[in-house]
Design a protein around this motif. Structure first.
Motif, PDB file in Angstrom:
ATOM      1  N   ASN A  32     -13.851  31.185 -28.979  1.00 64.14           N
ATOM      2  CA  ASN A  32     -15.009  30.304 -28.805  1.00 64.14           C
ATOM      3  C   ASN A  32     -16.143  31.028 -28.080  1.00 64.14           C
ATOM      4  N   LEU A  33     -15.799  31.790 -27.052  1.00 60.42           N
ATOM      5  CA  LEU A  33     -16.815  32.538 -26.315  1.00 60.42           C
ATOM      6  C   LEU A  33     -17.518  33.555 -27.214  1.00 60.42           C
ATOM      7  N   LEU A  34     -16.761  34.138 -28.131  1.00 61.26           N
ATOM      8  CA  LEU A  34     -17.324  35.140 -29.031  1.00 61.26           C
ATOM      9  C   LEU A  34     -18.022  34.512 -30.239  1.00 61.26           C
ATOM     10  N   GLY A  35     -17.919  33.194 -30.360  1.00 60.26           N
ATOM     11  CA  GLY A  35     -18.575  32.511 -31.472  1.00 60.26           C
ATOM     12  C   GLY A  35     -17.860  32.663 -32.797  1.00 60.26           C
ATOM     13  N   ILE A  36     -16.551  32.924 -32.754  1.00 65.34           N
ATOM     14  CA  ILE A  36     -15.766  33.086 -33.986  1.00 65.34           C
ATOM     15  C   ILE A  36     -15.480  31.716 -34.582  1.00 65.34           C
ATOM     16  N   GLU A  37     -15.659  31.601 -35.880  1.00 64.81           N
ATOM     17  CA  GLU A  37     -15.472  30.323 -36.566  1.00 64.81           C
ATOM     18  C   GLU A  37     -14.032  29.846 -36.462  1.00 64.81           C
ATOM     19  N   GLN A  38     -13.843  28.626 -35.991  1.00 63.51           N
ATOM     20  CA  GLN A  38     -12.516  28.031 -35.889  1.00 63.51           C
ATOM     21  C   GLN A  38     -12.164  27.315 -37.195  1.00 63.51           C
TER      22      GLN A  38
END
Length: 285
Positions: A32-38
């Protein structure tokens, strides 16, 4: 996911796999901190597969015990099954211990509950705090183990039941199984070591299931880039976990859970406050 993101997540996994702070929860927070799509199938699989890379460090560090058979004579009059169980008793205990996780894990995965939990940073934050509060007191509650108490079939199964709680991200498989061992009268050190051993078949099964799921999905994920990221993630997690595990056993035996409990409460509280105030965890949008 980029190469840098892969290395960062793998380092987080290696550092936290054997600590009672939830490696899965920390990877979800990091993503989430890295902005990776969940919600992406490959991201879900990556989360579990690199955990197996970290778990292999157990086999490396404890290889003499992991591959040692009991060659002492079985009791006179033992049946073939009893002789086999006597010789392979260590592996039999792992089989008994992993059974509850197989049943509960498959049910959670089939129902879709596991995928939903892996996408929820809110669940991670809450469970970090709840688990942290518990850890402030668990040493006094369960630290009555003695060196003459060893793992047997009943204790292995009960520890396996505790492991099932860790299907919830943020709980920590390590914490659940170590505390489970302590409730069975094991010392912190012996409970931690059995927790490490039990992680091998548990994560091997989880990794196999995720690989099978990926194979069933559209093969578009199977790019050379993704495969190299999986390999890199496993190698980095393995090396970092190998270094972290030896330190953790010594620290836990000497100081217990309290420091980890405080850390969990602080991290979980910060995330809850950010979420409640409408802030995104992503450092980059």
């Amino acid at each position: 996911m980029t190469w840098i993101e892969t290395v960062i997540i793998a380092i987080v996994e290696g550092l936290t796999e054997f600590l009672p702070v939830s490696s899965t929860g920390h990877m979800i927070i990091t993503q989430n901190l890295l902005g990776i799509e969940q919600g992406d199938p490959f991201v879900h699989a990556f989360t579990f597969i690199i955990q197996f890379g970290a778990i292999l460090s157990v086999v490396c560090l404890y290889w003499k015990r992991f591959f040692k058979l009991d060659n002492t004579p079985a009791p006179e009059g033992s049946s073939l099954w009893q002789r086999l169980k006597h010789k392979y008793y260590f592996y039999w205990l792992l089989f008994v211990g992993v059974l509850p996780a197989v049943i509960i894990g498959l049910a959670a995965k089939k129902s879709g509950l596991l995928d939903w939990l892996l996408d929820s940073v809110e669940v991670v934050a809450v469970m970090l705090v709840v688990g942290g509060v518990f850890m402030l007191f668990c040493d006094k509650l369960f630290n009555k183990g003695t060196d003459d108490v060893k793992v047997n079939e009943k204790r292995a199964f009960n520890i396996g039941l505790y492991q099932c709680i860790s299907v919830i991200p943020g709980v920590s498989r390590s914490m659940a199984t170590i505390v489970g061992g302590m409730t069975q009268g094991l010392t912190r050190k012996r409970a931690a070591e059995f927790s490490f051993f039990l992680a091998v078949p548990t994560m091997a099964g989880a990794t196999l299931l995720d690989l099978l799921d990926l194979v069933k999905e559209d093969a578009v994920w199977a790019t050379s880039h993704n495969m190299m990221m999986l390999l890199l993630g496993c190698v980095v997690a393995f090396v970092v976990a190998l270094l972290a595990m030896k330190w953790f056993v010594s620290f836990l035996a000497k100081y217990g859970f309290k420091a980890f409990g405080i850390y969990r409460i602080i991290v979980g509280t910060i995330i809850i406050v950010l979420l409640l105030t409408g802030h995104s965890l992503a450092m980059v949008d």
